[in-house]
Design a protein around this motif. Structure first.
Motif, short mmCIF file in Angstrom:
data_model
loop_
_atom_site.label_atom_id
_atom_site.label_comp_id
_atom_site.label_asym_id
_atom_site.label_seq_id
_atom_site.Cartn_x
_atom_site.Cartn_y
_atom_site.Cartn_z
N GLU A 121 0.83 -1.20 0.00
CA GLU A 121 0.00 0.00 0.00
C GLU A 121 0.87 1.26 0.00
O GLU A 121 0.59 2.23 -0.73
CB GLU A 121 -0.93 -0.01 1.22
CG GLU A 121 -1.79 1.24 1.38
CD GLU A 121 -2.72 1.48 0.21
OE1 GLU A 121 -3.02 2.66 -0.08
OE2 GLU A 121 -3.17 0.49 -0.42
N LEU A 122 1.92 1.27 0.79
CA LEU A 122 2.82 2.42 0.84
C LEU A 122 3.52 2.63 -0.51
O LEU A 122 3.69 3.76 -0.97
CB LEU A 122 3.85 2.25 1.96
CG LEU A 122 3.32 2.44 3.38
CD1 LEU A 122 4.35 1.98 4.40
CD2 LEU A 122 2.95 3.90 3.63
N ALA B 136 2.36 1.84 -3.39
CA ALA B 136 1.37 2.40 -4.31
C ALA B 136 1.16 3.89 -4.04
O ALA B 136 1.10 4.71 -4.97
CB ALA B 136 0.05 1.64 -4.19
N GLN B 137 1.06 4.28 -2.77
CA GLN B 137 0.86 5.67 -2.43
C GLN B 137 2.06 6.53 -2.82
O GLN B 137 1.90 7.67 -3.29
CB GLN B 137 0.57 5.82 -0.93
CG GLN B 137 -0.77 5.24 -0.51
CD GLN B 137 -1.05 5.44 0.97
OE1 GLN B 137 -0.42 6.28 1.62
NE2 GLN B 137 -1.97 4.66 1.50
N GLU C 104 1.98 6.94 -6.58
CA GLU C 104 0.90 7.86 -6.95
C GLU C 104 1.27 9.30 -6.63
O GLU C 104 0.95 10.23 -7.39
CB GLU C 104 -0.39 7.45 -6.24
CG GLU C 104 -0.99 6.15 -6.80
CD GLU C 104 -2.05 5.55 -5.90
OE1 GLU C 104 -2.75 4.63 -6.36
OE2 GLU C 104 -2.18 5.98 -4.73
N ALA C 105 1.95 9.50 -5.49
CA ALA C 105 2.36 10.85 -5.11
C ALA C 105 3.40 11.40 -6.10
O ALA C 105 3.35 12.58 -6.48
CB ALA C 105 2.92 10.85 -3.70
N ALA D 36 2.71 4.04 -11.22
CA ALA D 36 1.70 4.18 -10.16
C ALA D 36 0.55 3.19 -10.37
O ALA D 36 0.06 2.58 -9.41
CB ALA D 36 1.17 5.61 -10.14
N ARG E 242 -0.40 0.17 -7.80
CA ARG E 242 -1.75 0.03 -7.24
C ARG E 242 -2.33 -1.34 -7.56
O ARG E 242 -3.04 -1.93 -6.74
CB ARG E 242 -2.65 1.15 -7.79
CG ARG E 242 -4.10 1.08 -7.34
CD ARG E 242 -4.26 1.03 -5.85
NE ARG E 242 -3.70 2.20 -5.17
CZ ARG E 242 -3.58 2.29 -3.84
NH1 ARG E 242 -3.93 1.27 -3.07
NH2 ARG E 242 -3.07 3.38 -3.28
N GLU F 155 7.11 5.08 5.01
CA GLU F 155 6.24 6.11 5.58
C GLU F 155 6.94 7.46 5.59
O GLU F 155 6.31 8.50 5.30
CB GLU F 155 5.83 5.71 7.00
CG GLU F 155 4.82 4.57 7.04
CD GLU F 155 4.48 4.10 8.45
OE1 GLU F 155 3.42 3.48 8.62
OE2 GLU F 155 5.30 4.37 9.37
N LEU G 78 6.95 8.73 1.98
CA LEU G 78 5.63 9.21 1.60
C LEU G 78 5.35 10.58 2.22
O LEU G 78 4.80 11.49 1.58
CB LEU G 78 4.57 8.20 2.00
CG LEU G 78 3.12 8.58 1.68
CD1 LEU G 78 2.92 8.74 0.18
CD2 LEU G 78 2.15 7.52 2.25
N VAL H 166 4.24 14.22 0.25
CA VAL H 166 2.91 14.84 0.35
C VAL H 166 2.90 16.11 1.19
O VAL H 166 1.85 16.68 1.44
CB VAL H 166 1.88 13.83 0.95
CG1 VAL H 166 1.74 12.64 0.04
CG2 VAL H 166 2.30 13.41 2.35
#
Length: 279
Positions: free
Chosen positions: A74-75, A77-78, A81-82, A96, A100, A271, A274, A278
């Motif tokens: 999940e991280l 993918a995020q 995407e970011a 991305a 996902r 984390e 990410l 963001v």
């Protein structure tokens, strides 16, 4: 040139009522069969012990580390995407989308219950719950030393390979199946009860004298059984979980902890990455 030792053996073993200390001609072959039987049982104990560890490691690996792997996916993918949102680059957008797609979806009803319901209706765990028997999933990869000791003793006493007739083999197979199940859970109490049950069971029939042909056939069967077990052992060792276990033969439970620590460190790194994207 005649080997005189063979003549001596024949002379010493001649006659059922020979002098004290004489040996039946088949005695040496019977000893060889006995040695081969014990060697095979020890090999089977080793293979079954490793199989239990592979199965327990696989289950515990999934139970304890599965959420961490899912969090990492999940991280990833995020993060992808970011990055794509920042750059708008087609290649970043493609990455991305791939990241996902790698994230496992929430399981459906069938997936949630696949460990409980099988083609026969209920799994052993579900059946145990319905009959109010305690469900005991493995707590450790390797059962305790007490459990291993009880298992080895029972396997050496009750192993089906020691049976010489079909009825006795079936009785032993049914019993050893229960022993294997208790050992897989590391259930010392149940192993102790099974040990008492076996000790109180019917005494084995006295072993009848075997003819040479039967002994040779027994040796051939033992050899074939050893070859089959060798294949099983090789497949276990070459599996992904088996290869991981070989990395920590003395303490497989610690290996799980080390993998968990590595995954936690990776989660923290992702984390932080990410968070920087963001801001």
């Amino acid at each position: 040139m005649t080997d005189r030792s063979e003549d001596v053996d024949v002379e010493q073993g001649a006659g059922a009522g020979g002098e004290p200390g004489t040996e039946r001609p088949e005695a040496r072959l019977e000893k060889a069969v006995g040695v081969a039987e014990q060697a095979l049982i020890e090999f089977e104990i080793a293979v079954e012990t490793f199989r239990v560890e592979v199965e327990n490691f696989s289950r515990l690996h999934h139970q304890r580390l599965g959420p961490m792997y899912a969090r990492l996916d999940e991280l990833d993918a995020q993060i992808a995407e970011a990055k794509a949102a920042r750059t708008g680059d087609p290649e970043d957008l493609r990455r991305a989308q791939e990241a996902r797609a790698n994230v496992m979806p929430m399981p459906g009803v069938e997936e949630l219950f696949h460990d409980w319901i099988d083609s026969d209706g209920l799994s052993p765990e579900a059946a145990a719950m319905l009959t109010e028997q305690p469900v005991q999933p493995p707590k450790r990869v390797r059962p305790s030393e007490e459990a291993r000791k009880l298992y080895r003793e029972l396997a050496r006493q009750a192993h089906p390979d020691l049976a010489r007739d079909e009825d006795e083999r079936k009785r032993r197979e049914e019993f050893i199946t229960r022993v294997n199940a208790a050992y897989a859970r590391g259930d010392v109490r149940l192993l102790g009860e099974l040990s008492a049950e076996w000790a109180a069971g019917p005494a084995p029939e006295p072993e009848r004298l075997s003819e040479s042909e039967e002994l040779y056939a027994r040796l051939e069967w033992l050899s074939q059984r050893k070859e089959l077990l060798t294949v099983v052992a090789r497949e276990l060792e070459e599996s992904a979980i088996g290869a991981m276990l070989r990395m920590a033969p003395d303490d497989p439970d610690r290996l799980l902890e080390e993998i968990a620590e590595q995954l936690l460190a990776q989660v923290s790194e992702r984390e932080a990455e990410l968070a920087s994207l963001v801001q």
